[in-house]
Design an enzyme around this catalytic site. Structure first.
Site, PDB file in Angstrom:
ATOM      1  N   GLY A  48       0.523  -1.329   4.427  1.00 45.32           N
ATOM      2  CA  GLY A  48      -0.103  -1.016   3.142  1.00 45.32           C
ATOM      3  C   GLY A  48      -0.014   0.421   2.673  1.00 45.32           C
ATOM      4  CD  GLU A 102      -5.613   1.746   6.732  1.00 47.05           C
ATOM      5  OE1 GLU A 102      -4.418   1.618   6.397  1.00 47.05           O
ATOM      6  OE2 GLU A 102      -6.158   1.017   7.578  1.00 47.05           O
ATOM      7  CG  ASP A 103      -3.795  -0.055   2.921  1.00 43.83           C
ATOM      8  OD1 ASP A 103      -4.616   0.160   3.842  1.00 43.83           O
ATOM      9  OD2 ASP A 103      -3.256  -1.171   2.766  1.00 43.83           O
ATOM     10  CG  ASP A 106     -12.328  -4.487   3.347  1.00 34.80           C
ATOM     11  OD1 ASP A 106     -13.339  -4.407   2.648  1.00 34.80           O
ATOM     12  OD2 ASP A 106     -11.801  -5.576   3.634  1.00 34.80           O
ATOM     13  CE  LYS A 134     -11.682  -3.849  -1.056  1.00 29.99           C
ATOM     14  NZ  LYS A 134     -11.354  -5.213  -0.595  1.00 29.99           N
ATOM     15  CG  PHE A 155      -8.001  -9.151  -2.499  1.00 28.40           C
ATOM     16  CD1 PHE A 155      -7.965  -8.787  -1.156  1.00 28.40           C
ATOM     17  CD2 PHE A 155      -6.823  -9.538  -3.112  1.00 28.40           C
ATOM     18  CE1 PHE A 155      -6.779  -8.795  -0.442  1.00 28.40           C
ATOM     19  CE2 PHE A 155      -5.626  -9.556  -2.401  1.00 28.40           C
ATOM     20  CZ  PHE A 155      -5.607  -9.190  -1.071  1.00 28.40           C
ATOM     21  CB  VAL A 156      -7.369  -3.890  -5.123  1.00 29.68           C
ATOM     22  CG1 VAL A 156      -8.654  -3.750  -5.922  1.00 29.68           C
ATOM     23  CG2 VAL A 156      -7.504  -3.203  -3.766  1.00 29.68           C
ATOM     24  CG  ASP A 162       0.144  -7.736   1.354  1.00 25.78           C
ATOM     25  OD1 ASP A 162      -0.755  -6.992   1.796  1.00 25.78           O
ATOM     26  OD2 ASP A 162       0.502  -8.777   1.927  1.00 25.78           O
ATOM     27  NE  ARG A 168       3.385  -5.252   1.827  1.00 25.96           N
ATOM     28  CZ  ARG A 168       2.244  -5.161   2.504  1.00 25.96           C
ATOM     29  NH1 ARG A 168       1.363  -4.236   2.178  1.00 25.96           N
ATOM     30  NH2 ARG A 168       1.965  -5.990   3.492  1.00 25.96           N
TER      31      ARG A 168
HETATM   32  P1  5GP Z   1     -10.498  -3.109   7.481  1.00 28.36           P
HETATM   33  O1  5GP Z   1     -10.121  -3.205   8.911  1.00 28.36           O
HETATM   34  O2  5GP Z   1     -11.039  -1.739   7.082  1.00 28.36           O
HETATM   35  O3  5GP Z   1     -11.413  -4.219   7.055  1.00 28.36           O
HETATM   36  O4  5GP Z   1      -9.228  -3.406   6.617  1.00 28.36           O
HETATM   37  C1  5GP Z   1      -8.189  -2.574   6.574  1.00 28.36           C
HETATM   38  C2  5GP Z   1      -6.949  -3.261   6.055  1.00 28.36           C
HETATM   39  O5  5GP Z   1      -7.217  -4.469   5.354  1.00 28.36           O
HETATM   40  C3  5GP Z   1      -6.291  -2.349   5.048  1.00 28.36           C
HETATM   41  O6  5GP Z   1      -5.427  -1.450   5.671  1.00 28.36           O
HETATM   42  C4  5GP Z   1      -5.572  -3.317   4.156  1.00 28.36           C
HETATM   43  O7  5GP Z   1      -4.290  -3.570   4.643  1.00 28.36           O
HETATM   44  C5  5GP Z   1      -6.408  -4.580   4.207  1.00 28.36           C
HETATM   45  N1  5GP Z   1      -7.262  -4.680   3.008  1.00 28.36           N
HETATM   46  C6  5GP Z   1      -8.579  -4.430   2.908  1.00 28.36           C
HETATM   47  N2  5GP Z   1      -9.030  -4.627   1.656  1.00 28.36           N
HETATM   48  C7  5GP Z   1      -7.950  -5.029   0.939  1.00 28.36           C
HETATM   49  C8  5GP Z   1      -7.763  -5.383  -0.443  1.00 28.36           C
HETATM   50  O8  5GP Z   1      -8.658  -5.363  -1.292  1.00 28.36           O
HETATM   51  N3  5GP Z   1      -6.496  -5.718  -0.791  1.00 28.36           N
HETATM   52  C9  5GP Z   1      -5.461  -5.757   0.091  1.00 28.36           C
HETATM   53  N4  5GP Z   1      -4.277  -6.098  -0.385  1.00 28.36           N
HETATM   54  N5  5GP Z   1      -5.599  -5.425   1.394  1.00 28.36           N
HETATM   55  C10 5GP Z   1      -6.840  -5.065   1.801  1.00 28.36           C
END
Ligand code: 5GP
Length: 178
Positions: A48, A102-103, A106, A134, A155-156, A162, A168
Site C-alpha cells: 500500500g 505506511e499507507d 487502521d 484512522k 474504507f478508502v 486497493d 491502487r
Molecule cells: P492495521 O493493521 O493498522 O489495521 O491495517 C494496516 C493495513 O490495512 C494498511 O497498511 C492497509 O494496507 C490496510 N488498510 C487499512 N485501512 C484500509 C482502508 O481503508 N483501505 C485500504 N485499501 N486498505 C486499508
C-alpha cells in the site's frame, strides 16, 4: 472521474490529488528538517505505501536511503489481524534512524506486531510516517509521528491503496459510497 466502480463497490472522491501532493511535500519538508545529517533509512511497507513512499522520498533532500518490506493483514474491506511477512528486513538497521512509511494506520495491528522486530535490532530511533490514520479504528496503540491526513473509520482506495487488488492507480483518494 468522481465515482469509480471496483469489483462490486462504488467509490467517490474523498481527497483530491492536488491536496494530497501539497500535503506530502509539506510532510517531506518536516521530516527533512528533523533528520538533516542523520542519513535516515526509510522503510516502506508494501504494497500500500509504494506511491506515498516514492512521492515522500523524492522530496527528501538530506542524504537518505529507502528499502521496502512486505507485511499484510487486509483481505477485502476488513482487517483480519493476521500479519503475514512476505518480504523481510534485509538491511542491518542497528544504530540507524528508521522512518517506517505506511499507507494507513487502521487498527494498528500491523505495526504493533512489526515494531518489536525492528526494535530488537537496536536502531538509533524509530518513527512512523503514514499517509492516513484512522484513530477511531485503533485496537493497538500506535502513534505515528508524521501523518498526512486523519480520517474517519471508512474504507478508502486510491493513491496506492486497493480494494482486492484494484484501485491502487487511482490518482485521488476515494471512499466507499453509502
Ligand atoms: P492495521 O493493521 O493498522 O489495521 O491495517 C494496516 C493495513 O490495512 C494498511 O497498511 C492497509 O494496507 C490496510 N488498510 C487499512 N485501512 C484500509 C482502508 O481503508 N483501505 C485500504 N485499501 N486498505 C486499508
Amino acid at each position: 472521474m468522481d465515482i469509480v466502480q471496483l469489483h462490486d463497490k462504488r467509490f467517490e472522491v474523498f481527497i483530491d490529488k492536488a491536496t494530497i501532493a501539497n500535503k506530502v511535500v509539506a510532510l517531506a519538508k518536516q521530516i527533512d528538517a528533523d533528520y538533516k545529517g542523520l542519513n535516515p533509512l526509510f522503510l516502506g511497507i508494501l504494497n500500500g505505501s509504494f506511491i506515498f513512499a516514492a512521492d515522500l522520498f523524492r522530496h527528501i533532500s538530506t542524504p537518505a536511503e529507502i528499502s521496502f518490506i512486505k507485511l499484510a493483514s487486509y483481505r477485502g474491506t476488513t482487517s483480519t489481524g493476521n500479519i503475514v511477512t512476505a518480504i523481510g528486513l534485509e538491511e542491518n538497521i542497528a544504530g540507524r534512524h528508521i522512518v517506517i512509511v505506511e499507507d494507513i494506520v487502521d487498527t494498528g495491528r500491523t505495526l504493533h506486531s512489526f515494531l518489536p522486530q525492528v526494535l530488537q535490532q537496536q536502531p538509533a530511533s524509530v518513527q512512523i510516517a503514514c499517509f492516513l490514520s484512522k484513530p477511531e479504528a485503533r485496537v493497538c496503540e500506535v502513534v505515528p509521528r508524521y501523518m498526512c491526513f486523519e480520517i474517519q473509520d471508512t474504507f478508502v482506495v486510491g493513491y496506492g491503496l486497493d480494494y482486492d487488488g484494484q484501485g491502487r492507480n487511482l490518482p485521488h483518494l476515494y471512499r466507499l459510497c453509502d
